[in-house]
Structures are given as structure tokens and as C-alpha cells.
Write a protein that holds these residues in place. Structure first.
Motif, mmCIF file in Angstrom:
data_model
loop_
_atom_site.group_PDB
_atom_site.id
_atom_site.type_symbol
_atom_site.label_atom_id
_atom_site.label_comp_id
_atom_site.label_asym_id
_atom_site.label_seq_id
_atom_site.Cartn_x
_atom_site.Cartn_y
_atom_site.Cartn_z
ATOM 1 N N ASP A 64 -8.782 -0.835 -4.063
ATOM 2 C CA ASP A 64 -7.991 -0.089 -5.143
ATOM 3 C C ASP A 64 -6.601 -1.238 -5.295
ATOM 4 O OD1 ASP A 64 -9.458 1.850 -5.696
ATOM 5 O OD2 ASP A 64 -7.894 3.472 -4.681
ATOM 6 N N ASN A 65 -6.518 -1.523 -6.524
ATOM 7 C CA ASN A 65 -5.179 -2.565 -6.839
ATOM 8 C C ASN A 65 -5.394 -3.927 -6.107
ATOM 9 O OD1 ASN A 65 -3.894 -0.454 -8.409
ATOM 10 N ND2 ASN A 65 -3.007 0.324 -6.382
ATOM 11 N N ARG A 66 -6.690 -4.187 -6.094
ATOM 12 C CA ARG A 66 -6.968 -5.519 -5.207
ATOM 13 C C ARG A 66 -6.002 -6.661 -6.113
ATOM 14 N NH1 ARG A 66 -12.012 -9.113 -4.718
ATOM 15 N NH2 ARG A 66 -12.200 -7.953 -6.897
ATOM 16 N N HIS A 67 -6.286 -7.052 -7.087
ATOM 17 C CA HIS A 67 -5.949 -7.943 -7.712
ATOM 18 C C HIS A 67 -4.207 -8.006 -7.722
ATOM 19 C CE1 HIS A 67 -9.739 -9.445 -8.909
ATOM 20 N NE2 HIS A 67 -10.026 -8.220 -9.489
ATOM 21 N N ALA A 68 -3.562 -6.833 -7.867
ATOM 22 C CA ALA A 68 -2.147 -6.682 -7.789
ATOM 23 C C ALA A 68 -1.815 -6.927 -6.471
ATOM 24 C CB ALA A 68 -1.869 -5.366 -8.183
ATOM 25 N N GLN A 69 -2.664 -6.611 -5.366
ATOM 26 C CA GLN A 69 -2.142 -7.023 -4.106
ATOM 27 C C GLN A 69 -2.280 -8.394 -3.842
ATOM 28 O OE1 GLN A 69 -4.782 -5.046 -1.190
ATOM 29 N NE2 GLN A 69 -3.030 -5.026 0.498
ATOM 30 N N SER A 79 0.793 -1.211 -0.016
ATOM 31 C CA SER A 79 0.094 0.003 -0.109
ATOM 32 C C SER A 79 0.842 1.262 -0.093
ATOM 33 C CB SER A 79 -0.819 -0.066 0.904
ATOM 34 O OG SER A 79 -1.568 -1.043 1.083
ATOM 35 N N THR A 83 -1.877 3.154 -2.420
ATOM 36 C CA THR A 83 -2.892 2.780 -2.640
ATOM 37 C C THR A 83 -3.707 3.496 -1.305
ATOM 38 O OG1 THR A 83 -2.519 0.603 -3.502
ATOM 39 C CG2 THR A 83 -4.732 0.653 -2.508
ATOM 40 N N SER A 137 2.597 1.369 -3.573
ATOM 41 C CA SER A 137 1.627 1.698 -4.808
ATOM 42 C C SER A 137 0.945 2.963 -4.217
ATOM 43 C CB SER A 137 0.910 0.547 -4.950
ATOM 44 O OG SER A 137 -0.021 0.281 -3.844
#
Length: 179
Positions: free
Chosen positions: A46-51, A36, A41, A39
Motif C-alpha cells: 500500500d502507498n508503495r510509490h508514495a513511500q 507507515s 499503511t 500514513s
């Protein structure tokens, strides 16, 4: 090599599994904070799949690193060691294969939840139901190992560090007889 390896009992392996989960909470917390922050975030979704991908890699690094050395922190506590089928330490490649196959603890119910478009609560119930089923399936393996271990060419064995074993033997030898 582990001389005369014995398979830990299923309750002991599951207790270790639960303890590992508690330790992974800390790893996930630190990794999520790092992700977080890097990035930037601002919202949890936000950015759930990347996380999630980042956590998958971090968990992989954690487990492969420790399994290639023989034990995770939880496994040390419960005197459990991961070895290959011959009792020798596993390589990082075999540890990586074990990590990929260990997702069988979670992927079948998660995939079914996704396919059936189940709400999160029902998916969680499905996952919590699958975990004991997967654990109990170990009873059908000839050496009572988890199936993902059998497929990865690994096994869990009872193992006490030599220094710890000497201490335990010494304390038993010096302990007075009890009536």
C-alpha cells in the motif's frame, strides 16, 4: 580549502560506499517506520510509490545535509571528504546536484529492467552488475573521480581532521623504534 588534495583509491571509495549503504539501511528503516505510522499503511505494498518518493526525499536530505558539511558518517570513518573542483567546501545547491547525479549508480539498470519488464531477481542482477562498471569507469577520468562527481563539479579527496592528524603524528613520534 583542502591543501594538495589526493583522490582516495577506488577500493577505499567503494568500501566507504558499502559502509554508507549499511548506514542507509538504518535511515531507511526509521523513515519507513515514520511513513507507515503517519500514513497508517497496513500492507507493505500500500502507498508503495508514495513511500519510495518519501525515501528519495529523506535520502536527499541526509546526503545534502552531510555533503554540504563536507562528510557523511561513512566518509568520516574512511577519511574522505567531498569538495568542489577547487578544494573548497560545496554548497547545498551543488550537494543537491551531486545527489541527483549520484542516482546514476542505480537508474540505468533500473530503467532497463523496467523497459524490458524483467523480474525483480534479474533486475537485481543487472543492478549488481552495473555498480562495478560505473565504479571502474572512474579509471577513465583524468583525476580518477567518479563521473557523477565530475559532472556535479565535485570531487572526493583524502582528508583527515586536524585534531586526528595531530594525534596520529604525536603517536608516531612517541612510538619506540621497532627492530
Amino acid at each position: 580549502m583542502v591543501p594538495n588534495p589526493q583522490t582516495p583509491s577506488l577500493p577505499r571509495r567503494m568500501a566507504c560506499w558499502m559502509y554508507e549503504g549499511m548506514l542507509m539501511f538504518g535511515v531507511a528503516f526509521i523513515a519507513d517506520y515514520l511513513f507507515s505510522t503517519l500514513s497508517q499503511t497496513r500492507h507493505a505494498l500500500d502507498n508503495r510509490h508514495a513511500q519510495q518518493a518519501f525515501l528519495f526525499v529523506i535520502f536527499g536530505i541526509y546526503f545534502v545535509w552531510f555533503w554540504a558539511k563536507g562528510q557523511t558518517l561513512a566518509m568520516k570513518t574512511w577519511n574522505i571528504r567531498v569538495v568542489d573542483v577547487h578544494g573548497a567546501p560545496i554548497t547545498q545547491t551543488r550537494a543537491l546536484l551531486r545527489y541527483a547525479l549520484s542516482w546514476l549508480w542505480f537508474l540505468p539498470p533500473l530503467a532497463l529492467s523496467w523497459l524490458l519488464n524483467l523480474p525483480a531477481r534479474e533486475g537485481a542482477v543487472l543492478t549488481l552488475g552495473w555498480v562495478p562498471i560505473w565504479a571502474i569507469l572512474a579509471r577513465f577520468h583524468p583525476q580518477k573521480q567518479f563521473w557523477h562527481d565530475a559532472w556535479a563539479g565535485t570531487r572526493l579527496v583524502t582528508w583527515v581532521a586536524p585534531a586526528k592528524a595531530k594525534r596520529q603524528a604525536g603517536s608516531k613520534a612517541t612510538a619506540p623504534d621497532q627492530p
